[in-house]
Write a protein that holds these residues in place. Structure first.
Motif, PDB file in Angstrom:
ATOM      1  N   ASN A  39      -5.657  10.849   0.885  1.00  0.00           N
ATOM      2  CA  ASN A  39      -6.905  10.218   0.454  1.00  0.00           C
ATOM      3  C   ASN A  39      -6.742   8.698   0.514  1.00  0.00           C
ATOM      4  N   PRO A  40      -7.321   8.028   1.518  1.00  0.00           N
ATOM      5  CA  PRO A  40      -7.142   6.565   1.608  1.00  0.00           C
ATOM      6  C   PRO A  40      -7.839   5.816   0.485  1.00  0.00           C
ATOM      7  N   ALA A  41      -8.838   6.443  -0.172  1.00  0.00           N
ATOM      8  CA  ALA A  41      -9.591   5.743  -1.215  1.00  0.00           C
ATOM      9  C   ALA A  41      -8.830   5.656  -2.525  1.00  0.00           C
ATOM     10  N   GLU A  42      -7.749   6.454  -2.709  1.00  0.00           N
ATOM     11  CA  GLU A  42      -7.026   6.427  -3.974  1.00  0.00           C
ATOM     12  C   GLU A  42      -6.138   5.190  -4.097  1.00  0.00           C
ATOM     13  N   ASN A  43      -5.938   4.453  -3.006  1.00  0.00           N
ATOM     14  CA  ASN A  43      -5.077   3.270  -3.022  1.00  0.00           C
ATOM     15  C   ASN A  43      -5.931   2.028  -3.274  1.00  0.00           C
ATOM     16  N   PRO A  61       0.842  -1.214   0.000  1.00  0.00           N
ATOM     17  CA  PRO A  61       0.000   0.000   0.000  1.00  0.00           C
ATOM     18  C   PRO A  61       0.870   1.254   0.000  1.00  0.00           C
ATOM     19  N   ARG A  62       0.393   2.278  -0.696  1.00  0.00           N
ATOM     20  CA  ARG A  62       1.146   3.523  -0.809  1.00  0.00           C
ATOM     21  C   ARG A  62       0.208   4.716  -0.656  1.00  0.00           C
ATOM     22  N   ILE A  63       0.810   5.853  -0.378  1.00  0.00           N
ATOM     23  CA  ILE A  63       0.099   7.124  -0.373  1.00  0.00           C
ATOM     24  C   ILE A  63       0.674   7.950  -1.509  1.00  0.00           C
ATOM     25  N   GLU A  64      -0.157   8.229  -2.503  1.00  0.00           N
ATOM     26  CA  GLU A  64       0.316   8.928  -3.688  1.00  0.00           C
ATOM     27  C   GLU A  64       0.511  10.415  -3.436  1.00  0.00           C
ATOM     28  N   ALA A  65      -0.353  11.020  -2.660  1.00  0.00           N
ATOM     29  CA  ALA A  65      -0.277  12.473  -2.450  1.00  0.00           C
ATOM     30  C   ALA A  65      -0.510  12.774  -0.979  1.00  0.00           C
ATOM     31  N   LEU A  66       0.536  13.214  -0.297  1.00  0.00           N
ATOM     32  CA  LEU A  66       0.452  13.596   1.111  1.00  0.00           C
ATOM     33  C   LEU A  66       0.482  15.117   1.193  1.00  0.00           C
ATOM     34  N   GLU A  67      -0.528  15.691   1.826  1.00  0.00           N
ATOM     35  CA  GLU A  67      -0.614  17.133   1.962  1.00  0.00           C
ATOM     36  C   GLU A  67      -0.355  17.536   3.410  1.00  0.00           C
TER      37      GLU A  67
END
Length: 692
Positions: free
Chosen positions: A217-221, A198-204
């Motif tokens: 956004n957890p739903a983008e994974n 699992p990864r996080i594509e965009a961390l703000e």
């Protein structure tokens, strides 16, 4: 707790991830292959089976795949002794007393369940069940985060004897088959199947005052994480420290603030603003695996508090121009300076008249291009601090006469009800040129006070709507009087107001119960309480004591259709609601209805579906019944296998309809029902599912 268990790795997760799991009613199993080793993880269905199987143990079996599928006659038992959870003393010896994840698992497995005798028999059973499921869920999360702990709990296995590249069916079964608390679970492990990390594509990062807010956004994974580790580096990313001692999980309910607007949110308090640090979020899966090439973001706490609002004193007409002066009730240490603006009306538009920021100790400015005779000119003064926060004064005009401010308001008092509606009142000032009042508030008497009203109040009262779901128990007010020349009085004495406790909402009621074509239709009277967030619909068969929750709906619904009611049964219905503090109302009056199997008049025989000629919708066609009585048609639609909901009411002559409100990729089903003028209803005719 159900949200937490879903986050882990139950069969739904495995089926979505690999598309090859074997559905089982008891033990859920997943696995993957890496470097020639097959890794397995499993979880029982609930707390009771977990407790029993932790003592009895599990056996792992492996079956090879042949040309026609798994060869269950050629299976082999991989475990020589049952895989059991280690004892409490063994867990302490292996992980130590400071290992928080092991402590969580040990508490769930060996800890005492608190008794709640004051809740009564039924309430005590519910409370115990809730505690058990909470302990079970957190223990499974701890096992996800630490593979060694999972094996110590008897919930994992590494098959190092499998032939690399071959596919197998693995079975995890209770070691004691007789009266086993759960059925065996199987999993088809195919080495070619992907099991990405699992990864996080965009961390703000959101930089707040003395706080860093991390959002993703957890739903983008597509491969959901079991939990998250939050880490910070104070040396440019060379070393990171873990900030959360237990995994952070995303729970979507009204109590938790971990999910805001679809974004997972983790807040990091900092002790000092403007100290930069690097932050990263590391998601892990059910095997405790984490990606190593994780990017990070930089962030720091920032000053977000505006300076006090300047109070204009006067506009003095001089031969050189108009001299604008002002004062500050408080002098903040981080004040950077002032800008003066002018405009033709009190509402503006305004433009700066000083090109350079004025020094913090300067409280006057000369406008060398003042208003012409008969021309109106208004001025505002804006204070700016070193962080760029600003506060703009009320406007003052250049027809200056009076320079004496009014007296400070007196006799402040307030009343507040249980909804948070506060009414502030004070004795009216007696000055003839009084223009109005400005109301200020703060959450503590030593904080900066913030102005509430945007324009002066003409009456000596102010209504303030408060949120009672806060950590502060008091609120403080001060009032300033303004005269017609914008002279401001000193602050009034500070008024402290205690906030009330929360109370449960008023109970909703069932207005009417009727029997539809395939449902029991409830017409509801919502609770009049404003802070209601959810309404619960409950049902039980006549003669039963326990209620079954049918659904927990958001807000205040006015109708509900029970499509699970069976003909010939007698049901009782009741509803209740809770507010944003999860305080439950009393239950409504019980309504009883008997489902009868009545003969239905003629209906629609079949529905045909096709794409419209313009390919922007779905065209339906059907043949209406030939009957002597009048009728109308009710058209229903289901989206992505959801419930059938009323889409359109059609006249009797309609034999087709174009649905132009469809979306590409969605799956649709339609239903038609004939409603006769004399009150009869046909059965609902349902179409096949149609992929648009």
């Amino acid at each position: 707790m159900k949200n937490l268990i879903l986050v882990l790795f139950l069969s739904v997760f495995a089926g979505v991830l690999l598309g090859q799991s074997v559905a089982t009613p008891g033990i859920s199993v997943i696995g993957y292959q890496e470097a020639g080793v097959n890794y397995l993880r499993w979880v029982p269905a609930n707390y009771a089976s977990w407790k029993a199987l932790s003592q009895q143990g599990y056996h792992v079996y492996r079956y090879p795949m042949g040309e026609r599928g798994a060869d269950f006659s050629a299976g082999e038992q991989l475990t020589t002794v049952p895989l059991r959870a280690k004892s409490l003393e063994e867990l302490k010896a292996q992980f130590g007393r400071d290992h928080q994840l092991a402590a969580i698992a040990a508490q769930g497995l060996y800890g005492e369940i608190e008794r709640t005798p004051e809740a009564g028999l039924a309430g005590g059973i519910v409370a115990r069940h809730t505690q058990e499921e909470n302990l079970f869920g957190f223990a499974m999360l701890a096992a996800d985060a630490d593979p060694e702990l999972a094996r110590a709990l008897g919930l994992g296995w590494e098959d190092k004897t499998a032939i690399a590249g071959r596919s197998y069916v693995y079975e995890v079964a209770p070691a004691v088959a007789e009266n086993a608390p759960a059925t065996a679970g199987r999993y088809f492990l195919e080495p070619s199947s992907e099991f990405p990390l699992p990864r996080i594509e965009a961390l703000e990062v959101v930089e707040k005052e003395l706080e860093i807010e991390l959002r993703w956004n957890p739903a983008e994974n597509p491969f959901p994480a079991s939990g998250y580790w939050i880490e910070r580096s104070l040396n440019g990313g060379r070393n990171f420290e873990r900030l959360n001692p237990v995994p952070f999980i995303v729970i979507n309910n009204s109590v938790s603030d971990s999910l805001v607007g679809g974004w997972a949110t983790f807040r990091v308090p900092v002790t000092e603003n403007y100290v930069s640090a690097n932050y990263r979020v590391r998601p892990f899966d059910a095997f405790g695996r984490m990606a190593e090439d994780i990017s990070w973001v930089a962030g720091m706490g920032r000053d977000r508090t505006p300076p006090p609002t300047p109070l204009p004193q006067q506009v003095q007409q001089l031969p050189e121009g108009s001299l604008i002066s002002w004062r500050m009730l408080e002098e903040p240490t981080d004040l950077a300076g002032y800008f003066v603006a002018s405009g033709p009306t009190a509402e503006g538009p305004y433009s700066w008249i000083n090109e350079q920021m004025l020094a913090p100790n300067q409280k006057a400015w000369l406008d060398t291009k003042p208003a012409l005779p008969g021309e109106k000119r208004y001025y505002t003064v804006t204070a700016i601090d070193t962080a760029g926060n600003f506060a703009q004064s009320l406007p003052i005009n250049n027809f200056w006469v009076d320079s004496l401010p009014p007296a400070p308001p007196q006799a402040l008092k307030a009343s507040i009800d249980t909804t948070g509606l506060l009414v502030l009142e004070w004795a009216p000032n007696q000055e003839k040129d009084l223009m109005g009042y400005n109301v200020f508030f703060a959450n503590a008497d030593d904080h900066l006070f913030t102005q509430l009203n945007s324009s002066p109040l003409t009456n000596p009262s102010y209504t303030h709507h408060l949120s009672l779901k806060t950590l502060t128990e008091e609120i403080y007010y001060r009032v300033v009087a303004m005269d017609g020349y914008f002279n401001a009085s000193d602050y009034s004495q500070v008024l402290k107001v205690d906030k009330p406790d929360l109370i449960a909402p008023v109970a909703p009621q069932i207005k009417q119960v009727s029997i539809g074509a395939k449902s029991v239709d409830l017409e509801l009277l919502p609770s009049p309480s404003k802070d209601v967030t959810h309404t619960e619909i409950r049902r039980r068969e006549s003669g039963q004591n326990d209620w079954e929750r049918l659904v927990l709906l958001e807000g205040k619904p006015t109708i509900y259709q029970d499509r699970t009611a069976l003909a010939g049964k007698t049901y009782q219905y009741s509803i209740r609601c809770h507010d944003d503090a999860t305080l439950w109302s009393a239950s409504s009056a019980v309504m009883q209805v008997q489902m009868t199997q009545a003969a239905n008049p003629a209906g629609i025989t079949a529905i045909q579906l096709q794409i419209t000629n313009t390919r922007n919708g779905i065209e339906l066609s059907w043949q209406n019944p030939v009957v002597p009585s009048g009728y109308r048609l009710q058209l229903y639609r289901s989206v992505n296998e959801g419930p059938l909901r009323l889409l359109k009411s059609l006249p009797a002559e309609s034999t087709s309809y174009q649905d132009l409100t469809t979306n590409n990729g969605d799956r649709y089903q339609y239903g038609l029902q004939v409603i006769y003028d004399y009150g009869g209803e046909s059965l609902l005719t349902e179409s096949e599912f149609f992929q648009f």
